[in-house]
Design a protein around this motif. Structure first.
Motif, PDB file in Angstrom:
ATOM      1  N   ILE A  57     -11.056  19.354 -19.592  1.00  0.00           N
ATOM      2  CA  ILE A  57     -10.711  20.037 -18.345  1.00  0.00           C
ATOM      3  C   ILE A  57     -11.074  21.513 -18.477  1.00  0.00           C
ATOM      4  O   ILE A  57     -10.673  22.177 -19.435  1.00  0.00           O
ATOM      5  N   ILE A  58     -11.832  21.989 -17.505  1.00  0.00           N
ATOM      6  CA  ILE A  58     -12.186  23.408 -17.439  1.00  0.00           C
ATOM      7  C   ILE A  58     -11.450  24.005 -16.255  1.00  0.00           C
ATOM      8  O   ILE A  58     -11.650  23.601 -15.107  1.00  0.00           O
ATOM      9  N   LYS A  59     -10.551  24.943 -16.517  1.00  0.00           N
ATOM     10  CA  LYS A  59      -9.714  25.549 -15.490  1.00  0.00           C
ATOM     11  C   LYS A  59     -10.462  26.691 -14.804  1.00  0.00           C
ATOM     12  O   LYS A  59     -11.260  27.390 -15.418  1.00  0.00           O
ATOM     13  N   GLY A  60     -10.198  26.862 -13.507  1.00  0.00           N
ATOM     14  CA  GLY A  60     -10.737  27.997 -12.776  1.00  0.00           C
ATOM     15  C   GLY A  60     -12.214  27.923 -12.466  1.00  0.00           C
ATOM     16  O   GLY A  60     -12.869  28.958 -12.302  1.00  0.00           O
ATOM     17  N   SER A 117      -1.702   9.261 -15.902  1.00  0.00           N
ATOM     18  CA  SER A 117      -2.021   9.977 -14.672  1.00  0.00           C
ATOM     19  C   SER A 117      -2.209  11.467 -14.913  1.00  0.00           C
ATOM     20  O   SER A 117      -1.557  12.052 -15.779  1.00  0.00           O
ATOM     21  N   ILE A 118      -3.098  12.061 -14.117  1.00  0.00           N
ATOM     22  CA  ILE A 118      -3.325  13.505 -14.138  1.00  0.00           C
ATOM     23  C   ILE A 118      -3.454  13.980 -12.697  1.00  0.00           C
ATOM     24  O   ILE A 118      -4.224  13.417 -11.923  1.00  0.00           O
ATOM     25  N   LYS A 119      -2.700  15.001 -12.345  1.00  0.00           N
ATOM     26  CA  LYS A 119      -2.812  15.610 -11.027  1.00  0.00           C
ATOM     27  C   LYS A 119      -3.682  16.854 -11.149  1.00  0.00           C
ATOM     28  O   LYS A 119      -3.292  17.840 -11.780  1.00  0.00           O
ATOM     29  N   LEU A 120      -4.885  16.794 -10.584  1.00  0.00           N
ATOM     30  CA  LEU A 120      -5.798  17.916 -10.678  1.00  0.00           C
ATOM     31  C   LEU A 120      -5.333  19.064  -9.781  1.00  0.00           C
ATOM     32  O   LEU A 120      -4.860  18.849  -8.659  1.00  0.00           O
ATOM     33  N   GLU A 121      -5.479  20.273 -10.295  1.00  0.00           N
ATOM     34  CA  GLU A 121      -5.159  21.465  -9.538  1.00  0.00           C
ATOM     35  C   GLU A 121      -6.447  22.108  -9.025  1.00  0.00           C
ATOM     36  O   GLU A 121      -7.543  21.818  -9.509  1.00  0.00           O
ATOM     37  N   LYS A 122      -6.306  22.969  -8.056  1.00  0.00           N
ATOM     38  CA  LYS A 122      -7.462  23.660  -7.495  1.00  0.00           C
ATOM     39  C   LYS A 122      -8.218  24.401  -8.588  1.00  0.00           C
ATOM     40  O   LYS A 122      -7.630  25.141  -9.372  1.00  0.00           O
ATOM     41  N   GLY A 123      -9.529  24.173  -8.673  1.00  0.00           N
ATOM     42  CA  GLY A 123     -10.344  24.820  -9.697  1.00  0.00           C
ATOM     43  C   GLY A 123     -10.455  24.048 -10.990  1.00  0.00           C
ATOM     44  O   GLY A 123     -11.143  24.489 -11.912  1.00  0.00           O
ATOM     45  N   TYR A 165     -10.330  24.059 -21.482  1.00  0.00           N
ATOM     46  CA  TYR A 165     -11.136  25.276 -21.525  1.00  0.00           C
ATOM     47  C   TYR A 165     -10.826  26.083 -20.271  1.00  0.00           C
ATOM     48  O   TYR A 165     -10.211  25.577 -19.317  1.00  0.00           O
ATOM     49  N   ASN A 166     -11.278  27.330 -20.245  1.00  0.00           N
ATOM     50  CA  ASN A 166     -11.146  28.169 -19.062  1.00  0.00           C
ATOM     51  C   ASN A 166     -12.512  28.721 -18.691  1.00  0.00           C
ATOM     52  O   ASN A 166     -13.258  29.184 -19.558  1.00  0.00           O
ATOM     53  N   TRP A 167     -12.840  28.657 -17.399  1.00  0.00           N
ATOM     54  CA  TRP A 167     -14.146  29.097 -16.938  1.00  0.00           C
ATOM     55  C   TRP A 167     -14.412  30.559 -17.283  1.00  0.00           C
ATOM     56  O   TRP A 167     -15.553  30.976 -17.460  1.00  0.00           O
ATOM     57  N   LYS A 168     -13.371  31.361 -17.394  1.00  0.00           N
ATOM     58  CA  LYS A 168     -13.536  32.787 -17.678  1.00  0.00           C
ATOM     59  C   LYS A 168     -13.906  33.036 -19.137  1.00  0.00           C
ATOM     60  O   LYS A 168     -14.314  34.134 -19.504  1.00  0.00           O
TER      61      LYS A 168
END
Length: 238
Positions: free
Chosen positions: A33-36, A197-203, A10-13
């Motif tokens: 996973i919710i991005k941003g 494995s998952i590498k989380l990104e900022k946000g 999903y995306n926070w926006k």
């Protein structure tokens, strides 16, 4: 199965459908996973409160719901393994609590460098496919000590399997026999072989079931600024 097939993005926006996200989590066969997502404790707690009942952590967080997972020391000692730079093996959060929250949220505010701090997950469904009926029964029947709690690694509730595992706690509060230690070593190897494995990104805000999978992470440089905001909760019934 590819890692991306295990994720629901999903995306926070976007206008987020809380009921749909809750349904995704209830199935327990994917990670959300919710991005941003904004780096705000209040925003995180408010969002999670719409998905379920938030746990206020009394033991290490002064009763607050959002916990900062970062390298932190007191009198030259790490305040917890979560706040260390050490490898955190696959485990269940709160395995020694009276009531274990069934869902975890991790919000990446500042990622670690390169491959450090990569998150690992193992689905219970993957494990069950690799266990014989005798092995399942052994994990259902044998009780292990989790601080003041005695629990089995596998449990059946309303006809569905659940998992509870935290080797660090199990070994810290029990004097285990050699055969029991060997059993845990075997389980750790099996869990690791089934993990991804998952590498989380900022946000990135990742949400996952605490009773239907195990999670852990790689080691981190001692001087890393990695910051993850953790929140634990029990999802609503829909």
């Amino acid at each position: 199965m590819e890692t991306q097939d295990l994720l629901i993005n999903y995306n926070w926006k976007q206008v987020l459908n809380h009921k749909k996200i809750t349904e995704d989590l209830q199935l327990g066969n994917s990670l959300v996973i919710i991005k941003g997502f904004p780096p705000s404790d209040d925003e995180l707690q408010s969002f999670i409160s719409r998905l379920g009942m938030v746990l206020n952590e009394k033991r290490n967080n002064n009763g607050k719901a959002v916990f900062d997972v970062k390298i932190a020391r007191r009198n030259h000692f790490f305040t917890s393994i979560a706040n260390s730079n050490l490898i955190f093996p696959l485990h269940t959060d709160c395995a020694d609590f009276d009531i274990i929250p069934n869902t975890i949220g991790l919000l990446c505010v500042e990622p670690a460098d390169e491959d450090e701090g990569t998150n690992h997950f193992m689905f219970l469904n993957s494990l069950l496919k690799h266990l014989s009926e005798d092995e399942k029964q052994k994990l259902l029947n044998k009780k292990w000590k989790f601080r003041n709690q005695e629990r089995s690694i596998l449990e059946i509730e309303n006809g569905n399997y659940k998992i509870c595992y935290d080797r660090i706690t199990m070994e810290s509060f029990s004097q285990l026999a050699k055969t029991e230690i060997e059993e845990l070593i075997h389980l750790d190897k099996l869990f690791k072989s089934l993990s991804f494995s998952i590498k989380l990104e900022k946000g990135d805000l990742i949400l996952f079931r605490n009773d239907l999978m195990l999670h852990g992470r790689n080691s981190i440089d001692i001087n890393s600024n990695r910051l993850i905001k953790r929140i634990r909760f029990t999802i609503n019934q829909v």
